[in-house]
Design a protein around this motif. Structure first.
Motif, PDB file in Angstrom:
ATOM      1  N   LEU A 176       0.816  -1.217   0.000  1.00 30.06           N
ATOM      2  CA  LEU A 176       0.000   0.000   0.000  1.00 30.06           C
ATOM      3  C   LEU A 176       0.850   1.269   0.000  1.00 30.06           C
ATOM      4  CD1 LEU A 176      -2.703  -1.137   2.583  1.00 30.06           C
ATOM      5  CD2 LEU A 176      -3.040  -0.813   0.134  1.00 30.06           C
ATOM      6  N   LEU A 177       2.163   1.120  -0.148  1.00 30.16           N
ATOM      7  CA  LEU A 177       3.044   2.282  -0.027  1.00 30.16           C
ATOM      8  C   LEU A 177       2.742   3.347  -1.084  1.00 30.16           C
ATOM      9  CD1 LEU A 177       5.423   3.746   1.265  1.00 30.16           C
ATOM     10  CD2 LEU A 177       6.953   2.434  -0.245  1.00 30.16           C
ATOM     11  N   ASP A 178       2.557   2.951  -2.326  1.00 28.91           N
ATOM     12  CA  ASP A 178       2.312   3.949  -3.379  1.00 28.91           C
ATOM     13  C   ASP A 178       1.033   4.717  -3.113  1.00 28.91           C
ATOM     14  OD1 ASP A 178       4.632   3.359  -4.700  1.00 28.91           O
ATOM     15  OD2 ASP A 178       3.696   1.905  -6.064  1.00 28.91           O
ATOM     16  N   LYS A 179       0.004   4.030  -2.634  1.00 27.82           N
ATOM     17  CA  LYS A 179      -1.246   4.726  -2.307  1.00 27.82           C
ATOM     18  C   LYS A 179      -1.044   5.677  -1.134  1.00 27.82           C
ATOM     19  CE  LYS A 179      -4.358   1.194  -4.127  1.00 27.82           C
ATOM     20  NZ  LYS A 179      -4.797   2.058  -5.245  1.00 27.82           N
ATOM     21  N   LEU A 180      -0.236   5.242  -0.158  1.00 19.16           N
ATOM     22  CA  LEU A 180       0.042   6.107   0.977  1.00 19.16           C
ATOM     23  C   LEU A 180       0.791   7.370   0.534  1.00 19.16           C
ATOM     24  CD1 LEU A 180      -0.018   6.466   4.087  1.00 19.16           C
ATOM     25  CD2 LEU A 180       2.215   5.329   4.146  1.00 19.16           C
ATOM     26  N   LYS A 181       1.722   7.216  -0.400  1.00 18.43           N
ATOM     27  CA  LYS A 181       2.436   8.385  -0.905  1.00 18.43           C
ATOM     28  C   LYS A 181       1.472   9.385  -1.545  1.00 18.43           C
ATOM     29  CE  LYS A 181       6.952   6.213  -1.736  1.00 18.43           C
ATOM     30  NZ  LYS A 181       7.948   5.799  -2.755  1.00 18.43           N
ATOM     31  N   SER A 182       0.478   8.887  -2.236  1.00 20.19           N
ATOM     32  CA  SER A 182      -0.523   9.780  -2.824  1.00 20.19           C
ATOM     33  C   SER A 182      -1.294  10.524  -1.739  1.00 20.19           C
ATOM     34  CB  SER A 182      -1.501   8.971  -3.693  1.00 20.19           C
ATOM     35  OG  SER A 182      -0.825   8.373  -4.781  1.00 20.19           O
TER      36      SER A 182
END
Length: 605
Positions: free
Chosen positions: A522-528
């Motif tokens: 879920l890291l990429d979504k968290l970055k968003s």
């Protein structure tokens, strides 16, 4: 919450009782008092300050005695004033201390007023003192037996009478009370820790018990009035654990004790099998088809974390309920459910009540993850896993939480093995990672200087948001709880994906946003989500794994954790959040170990 110490001896027991109260300070309180039988009369001293102030009063007044009761009060009925502090007297003849809440005190009070009793306090406790006095006919035990039969609610009480020197009567219902046995002296307490250094011979009274104590005798009666035999246990007092040592606060000490607490909790996993949860665990686990987790506060967040583990790794459905809500709603019981309680003390009133409610609904399979082997919760559950965190004195839980998570992950592995979802190599890998946890957490503790630097600026805020996704959302909840508990900064936690559904409206330059950022799916979504915060001027404080490629820049403050720890990452990230809360509170000058209005052991609803 409240604490009780009582003593009968052929010596002055005042110093011992004061020391007992000091050992109970960790439970939380806002007033304290002591009553002693001396020279044919009952004398008392009460204070709305700390036990040290009470000790000064006792010394100034020259109070001594060989029979006495003492108490630390956490206010429920009436504010923390001297008149509301325990012990309560009735006609200078009866003295009583009480933990719990009496639900029918209003009716009893009205009845006693008609009989001519005058009330000095706003408490429910004073009602019991007058009720016992009204029933007293020369035998304190009989008066207490008659009185408790009329009480509705929860109580642990210790009662003495001016007319019966060297006799003390105690009773318990839904609140813990222990007897300490000595040579020519006997004791009562709400926690065996209060008797540390005085006696190690402890009797844990059972529900409904009444005890009649004399200097050299101890008689126990069950709820039906019949003589009861209760086991005498040798309990090693945690005297060393109660010492602050080189640390500034108990919370700081307990944060840094986590590597050892986890190492102790994980002892024995070399012989990893369902039996670590009890002799009959495998048969029970093979029978159940779902898990119901019941817990409160920090333990509830441990349960939420376990839900992610159990469903993902073991494939078993899990519901997590706030214990204080569960028994007051209509639910659909499933007799094939494992009821799992999580509690640090094993005496949490709401969780005990929820357990009993679940059993009444026909759910007989029960397990507890608990830090106290002799607690009511362990006695009432079919199975148990005892964490070995040691005594936790700071009100804000730290090492109890991480050791709970360790026990819950072991439970996940057991269910995964039994359900055919864990091969031997995976099991060995996970067990190796568990054994490495103490070293991994020690590396997180080494980040303290960087977190101290954050705390200097973070402490000036009055509000904060915490964000996490997936497995780390409960850790964000726990981080927010720690911050609000001890620093009094208002903090709330959300799943990061919920920002656009309301919380984003709060984000300004004055709203710091603490983000738990492990390297996971879920890291990429968290970055968003983080970019959404920055676009609104919010200040991000990010705890990131070393390989997340999140870098410090204006408005984004990053502390890198030493290593990515995969599915066990919550245990590392929560330690960093504990340190942030501690040092923010330190800068703000709050009472870290005894935050206002809170208690360590919540033994009443």
């Amino acid at each position: 919450m409240c604490g009780i110490v009582g003593a009968l001896a052929a010596r002055d027991i005042t110093p011992m009782m004061i020391e007992g109260l000091k050992r109970l300070e960790y439970r939380g309180y806002d007033s304290c008092g002591i009553a002693l039988f001396s020279e044919g009369n009952l004398r008392r001293s009460r204070s709305t300050a700390r036990v040290a102030d009470l000790e000064s009063q006792v010394n100034a007044f020259g109070l001594t005695g060989f029979m006495g009761i003492a108490h630390t009060r956490w206010a429920t009925h009436g504010p923390p004033t001297t008149l509301n502090a325990h012990p309560h007297f009735s006609r200078e003849r009866i003295a009583l201390v009480h933990n719990g809440i009496i639900e029918n005190y209003v009716e009893l009070r009205e009845e006693l007023v008609v009989k001519g009793y005058e009330f000095d306090s706003q408490t429910d406790t004073e009602v019991m003192a007058h009720l016992i006095d009204s029933l007293y006919q020369g035998n304190l035990l009989e008066a207490v037996q008659q009185a408790v039969s009329r009480l509705t609610g929860a109580f642990a009480i210790a009662v003495i009478c001016r007319d019966e020197p060297l006799r003390m009567v105690g009773a318990r219902k839904n609140s813990p009370l222990v007897v300490g046995l000595g040579e020519g002296e006997n004791f009562l307490a709400s926690d065996a820790l209060a008797l540390a250094g005085t006696t190690d011979q402890i009797i844990y009274l059972e529900e409904g018990d009444i005890v009649d104590l004399h200097v050299d005798q101890c008689h126990i009666y069950d709820m039906d009035g019949k003589t009861a035999l209760r086991e005498v246990r040798i309990v090693q007092a945690y005297t060393a654990a109660a010492e602050l040592g080189l640390y500034q606060h108990y919370m700081q000490k307990e944060i840094f004790e986590q590597p050892q607490a986890l190492a102790d909790t994980l002892q024995g996993i070399e012989d990893f099998s369902p039996r670590i949860f009890g002799e009959n665990a495998q048969a029970v686990f093979e029978t159940v088809d779902s898990i119901l987790i019941l817990a409160c506060g920090t333990s509830y967040y441990a349960g939420l974390t376990a839900k992610y583990w159990l469903e993902a790794k073991a494939g078993i459905p899990v519901n997590v309920e706030i214990a204080s809500e569960y028994r007051y709603r209509s639910s659909v019981p499933n007799p094939n459910t494992l009821v799992l309680t999580i509690t640090q003390s094993g005496e949490t009133a709401d969780t005990l009540a929820a357990l009993r409610h679940a059993k009444e609904q026909g759910m007989a399979h029960t397990l507890t993850i608990c830090n106290v082997a002799t607690s009511a919760m362990v006695r009432e559950c079919e199975l148990a896993y005892i964490t070995r965190a040691g005594v936790e004195i700071g009100v804000a839980s730290t090492k109890a939480f991480t050791t709970q998570l360790a026990g819950l992950f072991l439970l996940t592995l057991v269910f995964a093995r039994l359900r055919g979802r864990l091969n031997p190599q995976q099991e060995a890998d996970y067990l190796r990672e568990l054994r490495h946890l103490p070293a991994a957490i020690s590396a997180v503790l080494a980040l303290e200087p960087q977190i101290i630097a954050w705390a200097e600026s973070f402490s000036r805020y009055e509000n904060a948001l915490f964000l996490g996704r997936g497995l780390h959302y409960p850790i964000a909840l726990e981080g927010a709880l720690k911050l609000k508990e001890i620093s009094y900064i208002h903090a709330e936690a959300y799943p990061a994906g919920e920002l656009k559904h309301g919380p984003l409206a709060l984000v300004t330059e004055q709203m710091p946003v603490v983000t738990v950022a492990p390297r996971d799916d879920l890291l990429d979504k968290l970055k968003s989500n983080m970019q959404e915060v920055r676009a609104r001027g919010g200040q991000l404080f990010v705890f990131a794994d070393s390989d997340t490629h999140i870098h410090s820049e204006p408005g984004i403050h990053v502390i890198r954790l030493p290593e990515n720890y995969g599915v066990l990452s919550p245990l590392l990230h929560v330690v960093a959040l504990q340190l942030l809360a501690y040092h923010a509170a330190l800068v703000r000058g709050t009472d870290v170990d005894k935050p206002r209005n809170l208690a360590k052991s919540v033994t009443v609803e």
